[in-house]
Write an enzyme that holds these catalytic residues in place. Structure first.
Site, PDB file in Angstrom:
ATOM      1  N   GLU A 273     -16.500 -11.430  -1.240  1.00 52.39           N
ATOM      2  CA  GLU A 273     -15.101 -11.373  -1.692  1.00 52.39           C
ATOM      3  C   GLU A 273     -14.190 -10.809  -0.604  1.00 52.39           C
ATOM      4  O   GLU A 273     -13.551  -9.774  -0.788  1.00 52.39           O
ATOM      5  CB  GLU A 273     -15.007 -10.492  -2.949  1.00 52.39           C
ATOM      6  CG  GLU A 273     -15.894 -10.919  -4.094  1.00 52.39           C
ATOM      7  CD  GLU A 273     -15.967  -9.874  -5.220  1.00 52.39           C
ATOM      8  OE1 GLU A 273     -15.468  -8.736  -5.039  1.00 52.39           O
ATOM      9  OE2 GLU A 273     -16.526 -10.197  -6.275  1.00 52.39           O
ATOM     10  N   ARG A 276      -8.954  -8.488   3.176  1.00 48.05           N
ATOM     11  CA  ARG A 276      -8.264  -7.953   4.349  1.00 48.05           C
ATOM     12  C   ARG A 276      -8.654  -8.679   5.640  1.00 48.05           C
ATOM     13  O   ARG A 276      -7.798  -8.993   6.466  1.00 48.05           O
ATOM     14  CB  ARG A 276      -8.598  -6.466   4.476  1.00 48.05           C
ATOM     15  CG  ARG A 276      -7.757  -5.739   5.514  1.00 48.05           C
ATOM     16  CD  ARG A 276      -8.319  -4.335   5.766  1.00 48.05           C
ATOM     17  NE  ARG A 276      -8.490  -3.558   4.567  1.00 48.05           N
ATOM     18  CZ  ARG A 276      -7.541  -2.780   4.032  1.00 48.05           C
ATOM     19  NH1 ARG A 276      -6.355  -2.689   4.600  1.00 48.05           N
ATOM     20  NH2 ARG A 276      -7.780  -2.096   2.931  1.00 48.05           N
ATOM     21  N   CYS A 342      15.322   5.779  -0.301  1.00 50.81           N
ATOM     22  CA  CYS A 342      15.609   7.200  -0.468  1.00 50.81           C
ATOM     23  C   CYS A 342      14.355   7.985  -0.813  1.00 50.81           C
ATOM     24  O   CYS A 342      14.170   8.442  -1.951  1.00 50.81           O
ATOM     25  CB  CYS A 342      16.679   7.379  -1.530  1.00 50.81           C
ATOM     26  SG  CYS A 342      18.195   6.598  -1.011  1.00 50.81           S
TER      27      CYS A 342
HETATM   28  C1  LIG Z   1      -9.796  -5.515  -3.328  1.00 49.73           C
HETATM   29  C2  LIG Z   1     -11.102  -6.113  -3.620  1.00 49.73           C
HETATM   30  C3  LIG Z   1     -11.737  -6.952  -2.683  1.00 49.73           C
HETATM   31  C4  LIG Z   1     -11.185  -7.216  -1.305  1.00 49.73           C
HETATM   32  O1  LIG Z   1     -11.360  -6.118  -0.468  1.00 49.73           O
HETATM   33  P1  LIG Z   1     -11.015  -6.212   1.092  1.00 49.73           P
HETATM   34  O2  LIG Z   1     -11.295  -4.859   1.589  1.00 49.73           O
HETATM   35  O3  LIG Z   1      -9.581  -6.578   1.205  1.00 49.73           O
HETATM   36  O4  LIG Z   1     -11.910  -7.246   1.672  1.00 49.73           O
HETATM   37  C5  LIG Z   1     -12.915  -7.560  -3.056  1.00 49.73           C
HETATM   38  N1  LIG Z   1     -13.472  -7.342  -4.279  1.00 49.73           N
HETATM   39  C6  LIG Z   1     -12.900  -6.520  -5.188  1.00 49.73           C
HETATM   40  C7  LIG Z   1     -13.542  -6.319  -6.503  1.00 49.73           C
HETATM   41  C8  LIG Z   1     -11.707  -5.877  -4.890  1.00 49.73           C
HETATM   42  O5  LIG Z   1     -11.160  -5.060  -5.789  1.00 49.73           O
END
Ligand SMILES: *Cc1c(COP(=O)(O)O)cnc(C)c1O
Length: 413
Positions: A273, A276, A342
């Site tokens: 998954e 980033r 602000c």
């Molecule tokens: C946010 C998230 C990701 C992605 O994480 P990265 O650090 O952006 O790769 C993957 N899986 C779950 C469950 C997340 O909450």
């Protein structure tokens, strides 16, 4: 490969000068490089080519439909954490069968929606959630595909706000409780245990915490097999870090190689998954300088971009590189780059060497693609920024800058 480079003294996104985008679209604007986003997405996917796998892009990281459509066209899936993200993923053409649904607070309505759509699996984060999914599936005469998101209690060595796999975290179920919950799922006709999941954190710059997590998950898989539960999917979440400043995270190839070696099995489909690592360095936030304000204590560069546009510096103390769009050869001196909001916590950078700048000059805030626009808000009644996608020598607006009317939509006097 960085797709944001100087041509002469002018910073470009692919073949488009950022100054042209500022002129035509205004600032602040998130400017994505199509080649960068697609290149990183496919590099990540290719890294796992040797084993059965599915890359599910983490929608919350950068959720624009134009980006999600690229994910769909690449044949990849989505990791979602809300019904809103399901809506986006489906609208962008990602098949429901390639969607995994994570998150500690799925509502009954969201669960029902995802079941109707026919998602690949729910990454379940508690016993009560498992019960609710079972009840809703039974009512609908369906069988819900589930994985348990377990908390392997490994320290990802990252910012506390984005460490998600420690035992005190709100995420996942303690690994010790997983066996009991899988037994419940096994004995429940409305549930099908199809996977095992973890997501230990974000912006990891070393592979070893991932490998440690795989070790704990493998031990759990062995115990599960012992009680007659055999899952197909091993979901290792996201979390691979990127270079914002001087970090040296492993590349996708090294990450994949070590993970594949640690898993060491061919009978599982690996689910990844990433978020980033795909989006982070595929985008800059283009801002305009409003004022240079020098006090006896500090040099402030006040820009039209602020914490409501990019909250990472304020929220995590995160570093983002900031560079002038037109190099002027001036001698850099330290400045706090701040926005109009602000709050004293409204800054994009502190004590950052910057050449002399004046009103109308443009700055590019680097690495703004991940948790940038998607975390932006209307605080101080600031319309959310435009999003722009560059493709070679052309660009298009993939999200219009919000208008004054957008700011009050749905409000009643
Ligand atoms: C946010 C998230 C990701 C992605 O994480 P990265 O650090 O952006 O790769 C993957 N899986 C779950 C469950 C997340 O909450």
């Amino acid at each position: 490969m960085d797709h944001f480079r100087y041509r002469g003294s002018e910073l470009c996104a692919e073949d488009v000068p950022l100054s042209r985008i500022a002129r035509e679209v205004g600032t602040p604007a998130f400017v994505y490089s199509s080649a960068a986003f697609e290149g990183r997405l496919s590099a990540f996917d290719r890294a796992f080519a040797g084993v059965p796998h599915l890359v599910c892009y983490s929608v919350k990281v950068a959720s624009n439909l134009a980006l999600l459509a690229k994910v769909a066209r690449a044949g990849l899936g989505a990791d979602i954490v809300s019904g809103g993200e399901l809506f986006r993923a489906l609208r962008a053409g990602i098949p429901a069968g390639k969607v995994v649904f994570s998150g500690v607070g799925k509502t009954a309505a969201e669960i029902a929606e995802a079941l109707e759509a026919g998602i690949m699996m729910f990454n379940v984060e508690s016993g009560p959630e498992l019960d609710l999914i079972s009840r809703i599936a039974r009512d609908k005469g369906k069988r819900a595909p589930v994985a348990l998101r377990v908390n392997p209690d490994v320290d990802p060595g990252t910012h506390p706000y984005v460490a998600t796999g420690l035992k005190e975290s709100k995420f996942g179920v303690p690994i010790g409780e997983a066996l009991g919950l899988y037994a419940r799922a096994r004995d429940d006709a409305a549930l099908e245990a199809v996977g095992l999941d973890c997501h230990i954190g974000s912006q990891l710059t070393s592979v070893s915490p991932f490998v440690a997590a795989v070790g704990r998950l493998k031990a759990l898989l062995a115990s599960l097999a012992g009680q007659g539960v055999k899952v197909r999917f091993l979901d290792l979440g996201g979390g691979l870090g990127i270079t914002y400043d001087a970090e040296t995270p492993p590349g996708p190839a090294e990450y994949a190689e070590e993970i594949v070696r640690a898993v060491g099995r061919e009978d599982l489909v690996l689910v990844l998954e990433p978020g980033r690592v795909v989006a982070g360095n595929s985008c800059v936030l283009l801002v305009g300088v409003l004022y240079e304000k020098v006090t006896p204590e500090k040099r402030f560069v006040v820009t039209d971009g602020a914490m409501n546009d990019l909250i990472r510096p304020s929220l995590y103390g995160a570093f983002h590189g900031i560079v002038p769009v037109a190099e002027n050869g001036g001698v850099p001196s330290p400045a706090n780059v701040v926005g109009p909001v602000c709050e004293s916590g409204d800054f994009l950078a502190k004590d950052r060497p910057l050449p002399p700048v004046g009103p109308g000059d443009l700055l590019a805030v680097r690495s703004a693609g991940a948790y940038g626009f998607s975390m932006s808000s209307n605080y101080n009644s600031r319309p959310r920024s435009a999003e722009v996608l560059v493709e070679g020598a052309s660009f298009r607006v993939i999200r219009a800058r919000e208008t004054r009317e957008d700011l009050i939509r749905g409000e009643n006097i």
